[in-house]
Design a protein around this motif. Structure first.
Motif, mmCIF file in Angstrom:
data_model
loop_
_atom_site.group_PDB
_atom_site.id
_atom_site.type_symbol
_atom_site.label_atom_id
_atom_site.label_comp_id
_atom_site.label_asym_id
_atom_site.label_seq_id
_atom_site.Cartn_x
_atom_site.Cartn_y
_atom_site.Cartn_z
ATOM 1 N N TYR A 1 1.232 -1.253 0.249
ATOM 2 C CA TYR A 1 0.171 0.284 0.415
ATOM 3 C C TYR A 1 1.293 1.631 0.170
ATOM 4 O O TYR A 1 0.735 2.620 -0.909
ATOM 5 N N LEU B 1 -1.560 5.824 -6.691
ATOM 6 C CA LEU B 1 -3.237 4.561 -7.048
ATOM 7 C C LEU B 1 -4.054 4.968 -7.790
ATOM 8 O O LEU B 1 -4.366 3.701 -8.475
ATOM 9 N N SER B 2 -4.890 6.525 -8.529
ATOM 10 C CA SER B 2 -5.118 6.214 -9.032
ATOM 11 C C SER B 2 -5.076 5.849 -10.379
ATOM 12 O O SER B 2 -5.652 5.418 -11.349
ATOM 13 N N VAL C 1 -4.832 2.113 -10.647
ATOM 14 C CA VAL C 1 -6.698 1.501 -10.844
ATOM 15 C C VAL C 1 -6.923 1.739 -12.137
ATOM 16 O O VAL C 1 -7.879 0.672 -13.018
ATOM 17 N N LEU D 1 -8.038 -7.026 -8.748
ATOM 18 C CA LEU D 1 -8.866 -6.104 -8.175
ATOM 19 C C LEU D 1 -9.351 -6.447 -6.805
ATOM 20 O O LEU D 1 -9.274 -5.946 -5.691
ATOM 21 N N LEU E 1 -7.001 -7.262 -4.028
ATOM 22 C CA LEU E 1 -6.460 -5.881 -2.946
ATOM 23 C C LEU E 1 -7.201 -5.654 -2.347
ATOM 24 O O LEU E 1 -7.071 -5.121 -1.149
ATOM 25 N N LEU E 2 -8.589 -5.230 -2.928
ATOM 26 C CA LEU E 2 -9.756 -5.140 -1.946
ATOM 27 C C LEU E 2 -9.971 -5.487 -0.737
ATOM 28 O O LEU E 2 -9.371 -5.679 0.635
ATOM 29 N N GLN F 1 -7.233 1.910 4.059
ATOM 30 C CA GLN F 1 -6.579 1.795 2.612
ATOM 31 C C GLN F 1 -7.704 0.997 1.546
ATOM 32 O O GLN F 1 -7.332 1.072 0.340
ATOM 33 N N VAL G 1 -9.235 2.964 -2.272
ATOM 34 C CA VAL G 1 -8.870 1.638 -3.884
ATOM 35 C C VAL G 1 -10.273 1.299 -4.033
ATOM 36 O O VAL G 1 -10.536 1.814 -5.642
ATOM 37 N N SER G 2 -11.668 1.226 -3.012
ATOM 38 C CA SER G 2 -12.921 1.873 -3.377
ATOM 39 C C SER G 2 -13.264 2.486 -4.252
ATOM 40 O O SER G 2 -13.757 2.765 -5.156
ATOM 41 N N HIS H 1 -11.610 4.991 -5.791
ATOM 42 C CA HIS H 1 -10.414 5.072 -7.112
ATOM 43 C C HIS H 1 -11.391 4.318 -8.025
ATOM 44 O O HIS H 1 -11.823 5.026 -8.824
#
Length: 809
Positions: free
Chosen positions: A481, A488-489, A492, A553, A556-557, A567, A571-572, A574
């Motif tokens: 992370y 990060l964006s 994704v 994905l 990662l989630l 964290q 992610v969610s 984005h």
């Protein structure tokens, strides 16, 4: 397409599918290679044998002792360091042949896998991974190759040769070492742990290995490196994350340990075991079946109506018919079809506008002349397929703390006339049934790890001085992370771009990303047979990309959510802002039965079958034959992953649930219920449950069997009125406000934990004059030339107001 949809729904068998982290090792290895790469197996073998002859003096690789094998691998490692690119590629191909299991010396597929495993552990022990990593970094930074690929009008397999060879060896190392077997030697087990720690640690330029692969993905999607073999990169990235962070069973164990550390009660059940024990329900009735039912009802009504009129007149020419009996529209245990009359008509129309009565409604003219029930009709299916419903519900109910607070607040307002805020213990003045209700709610109260983390984060934000520094464990998830956070964006968005390009519903656009660079041959097919083979290869290629991205994905989630809820939330968020929700719905807006039963594979060309057995002559019939399975494992796996991602994005998020409603997801999701697989149906029903109250009374009335299925299969929240739609107008849909509030919490968390200049307001100030003046301050070079001018301008020419200083000390 509608005709196919009708046919597929008329007989959809139960799918014997077992969901797991991955498919079998053989299947995972075969998906690494496209069918266009098949001639390269012989190329790898030739380069190896050419070099090995001079070393082995007539002996075979499998006849050498371990020390002799190590000596030869060391020789290959030295040869990898030559400057000549072509020589380096030949050596890399020889190493790849070893990792592929020296198949020329093997008689069966089992032998190939055995020697592949042996050689992979030997190669890792000799330090091959580090050498490959340096070569991979060189290839990624090879600007000449990138610029020439950008200028090419059509990119083919030949443009990515070096990268493909390196990534293939690395994938074989990661995947083979990751998979445990019962006969593993002790030194192999030690090597597995060492490799796992090595991949998850920031050993490669201060970042975990996965970050290098993420960089390749973003570089490819920004069109700067269109020759990157994206399928291999994504497969290697997925397996690296799976290996270093852990799969679904490891996640469950980590969740249990995490609850123990926080002194929370144990989980009510093991979700993996519950889902595996579930049985699929029958799919919804097809449109064709429903039309037939309606026609039969109309015919029956006309004949009964005319008989009724004739009987009143006294001269009926027809024998008296038994009228239909009104059926119970809530009959959940109708063995013929638990989803009967579920979604037969095309649901693109607004369900509020339809005016169909509850299923089984009798004509008003018939109500007064019902005589006796007719004999039961013959079953539509053979008795072996009767649906046996479980006696108990599969999940234990759960209640949140805020649900209890809300229940008590409502009760106190009703019976006493005032509230006590968040007090859930004081029950004075409330009637006895309310006491019993609160007791039952508290028995099923469930506190999640996320709730504890949010509470702790709020405390740390409010009392930064009192609580001090937070101790953060340096877990592989935390390090990943930390490495991903700055970009990060971009990561994704790149993954979703690739998912969109690989989705079967996507139309080919000139400006879309070309994901076929590592599957198209240099010379395009000239015969029909070659075109068919390439068509199958392209479809298979896209399916494997969808499989890798969906699994990546989801992992990662799940890992970020367990590590820290914020964290997961970033992610969610984005994903949501990058239109992941409509993208997944677009993916499911197809004939899902056709996608799951697709036969885009040629068994005789799959590795390791193709390198051991003699290749038969391919014909159009053999290409179309496919395997005998009812379904394609990877496609069903992808569908379940995408449904799970959609569930994770929308759970407890009112505004995102409303997005499902706005995008008209209900008919799309209900078509997915045609797949008779319990796990897939469960996640579809979960998504339908959260939006049921917003779909209107008419939708609920005409979909009672779906409602019953939700009741049977989805976990109950004891005071959740999902089936009724009460008080929905009291909740405004302000997407922006909800997401902004969430983003603010995320930014506070990231700023507190990861900012280099954190706690600037609370940093101690040095008030000692001597130490402040004694500090050495680094001045820029040009200051020495201009400091006299600076003194004149800033100090000497500025008048000092001494009186003002005395008046305002």
């Amino acid at each position: 397409m509608q005709a196919e949809d009708m046919e597929s729904s008329m007989e959809s068998p139960n799918l014997e599918f077992e969901y797991g982290d991955t498919d079998t090792l053989t299947a995972e290895l075969s998906e690494l290679y496209s069918y266009t790469e098949e001639p390269e197996f012989a190329l790898n073998r030739d380069y190896f044998e050419e070099d090995f002859k001079s070393h082995a003096r007539g002996r075979r690789w499998i006849e050498l002792t371990l020390e002799e094998q190590r000596t030869y691998v060391m020789r290959l490692l030295d040869a990898l360091e030559v400057t000549d690119r072509d020589k380096r590629l030949k050596v890399a191909r020889a190493i790849l042949y070893l990792a592929q299991g020296v198949f020329e010396e093997c008689d069966t597929e089992v032998d190939v896998l055995h020697w592949s495993r042996h050689n992979v552990f030997l190669l890792y022990d000799m330090g091959i991974f580090t050498a490959l990593l340096e070569l991979l970094s060189m290839e990624i930074d090879n600007n000449q190759a990138c610029s020439s690929a950008v200028r090419k009008p059509a990119i083919s397999l030949a443009d990515s040769t070096e990268l493909r060879v390196l990534l293939t060896i690395m994938y074989l190392l990661v995947e083979t070492i990751r998979v445990q077997t019962e006969d593993d030697r002790p030194e192999w087990r030690a090597a597995r742990e060492a490799f796992k720690n090595e991949l998850g640690s920031p050993l490669y330029n201060g970042e975990p290995f996965a970050l290098l692969l993420f960089t390749m993905v973003t570089k490819f999607c920004s069109m700067n490196a269109p020759h990157f073999p994206m399928k291999k990169v994504l497969l290697l990235l997925w397996k690296t994350i799976l290996f270093t962070l852990g799969g679904f069973e490891e996640l469950q164990e980590m969740k249990v340990r995490g609850r123990e550390r926080l002194n929370l009660p144990p989980l009510p059940e093991d979700s993996i075991k519950v889902v595996r024990a579930m049985r699929a329900a029958s799919p919804p009735a097809s449109a064709m079946e429903l039309i037939e039912q309606q026609q039969q009802q109309k015919r029956g009504r006309r004949s009964r109506r005319s008989a009724f009129v004739d009987s009143l007149e006294g001269d009926s020419p027809f024998p008296k018919k038994q009228p239909l009996v009104k059926q119970d529209s809530l009959d959940t245990y109708n063995e013929r079809d638990p989803f009967k009359n579920d979604d037969a008509r095309d649901e693109e129309e607004d369900p509020e506008d339809t005016d169909s009565g509850i299923e089984g409604e009798v004509d008003p003219l018939d109500r007064d002349v019902i005589i006796q029930p007719p004999p039961p009709p013959p079953p539509l299916r053979p008795p072996t397929e009767r649906v046996n419903f479980p006696k108990g519900l599969p999940w234990s109910p759960k209640v949140r703390e805020k649900d209890i607070e809300h229940f008590l607040e409502t009760s106190r307002n009703k019976f006493i006339g005032f509230t006590l805020g968040n007090d859930t213990d004081t029950l004075v003045g409330l009637p006895r049934p309310i006491h019993e209700s609160v007791k039952t709610l508290k028995q099923h109260k469930y506190v999640s790890i996320a709730e504890v983390q949010i509470k702790k984060e709020d405390d740390l934000q409010q009392c930064p001085m009192t609580l001090g520094e937070e101790e953060v464990d340096e877990t592989p998830t935390e390090m990943l992370y930390l490495g991903m956070l700055p970009n990060l964006s971009q990561y994704v968005i790149a993954l979703l771009k690739l998912l969109l390009a690989a989705a079967p519903t996507s139309k080919a656009k000139t400006d879309s990303i070309n994901i076929l660079a590592d599957v198209l041959p240099e010379e395009m097919p000239i015969t029909v047979l070659q075109s068919m083979k390439l068509g199958i290869d392209v479809n298979r290629h896209k399916e494997i990309i969808v499989k890798a991205i969906s699994a990546l994905l989801l992992l990662l989630l799940k890992h970020f959510k367990l590590n820290h809820i914020y964290q997961f939330e970033i992610v969610s968020q984005h994903l949501v802002f990058a239109n992941c929700i409509p993208l997944i719905l677009k993916f499911f807006n197809q004939n899902i039965m056709s996608y799951i039963s697709a036969k885009n594979s040629i068994f005789v060309l799959d590795f390791p079958h193709c390198v051991v057995h003699e290749m038969p002559e391919l014909t159009a019939d053999s290409l179309e034959a496919g395997d005998s399975n009812q379904f394609c494992w990877r496609n069903l796996f992808s569908c379940i992953n995408l449904l799970r991602i959609l569930n994770k994005l929308t759970k407890w998020k009112h505004s995102r649930t409303m997005m499902l409603v706005v995008f008209k997801s209900a008919p799309i999701l209900k078509r997915a219920l045609k797949v008779k697989q319990a796990m897939m149906q469960l996640y579809v029903l979960k998504l339908l449950k959260i939006q049921t109250k917003y779909l209107g009374r008419q939708w609920r009335k005409s979909n009672m069997k779906t409602m019953s299925a939700i009741y049977q299969k989805v976990r109950h929240r004891l005071n959740d009125d999902w089936a009724y739609g009460n008080d929905i107008d009291a909740r405004p849909w302000d997407f922006q406000a909800e997401e902004c509030a969430l983003r603010e919490s995320i930014e506070k968390f990231n700023s507190r934990r990861y900012d280099k200049n954190k706690n600037g307001d609370f940093a101690p100030v040095d008030n000692c004059l001597q130490s402040v003046l004694g500090q050495r301050v680094e001045l820029p070079e040009d200051f020495h030339y201009s400091y006299e001018m600076w003194l004149e301008r800033e100090v000497f020419s500025q008048p000092i107001q001494w009186e003002g200083l005395l008046q305002n000390p």
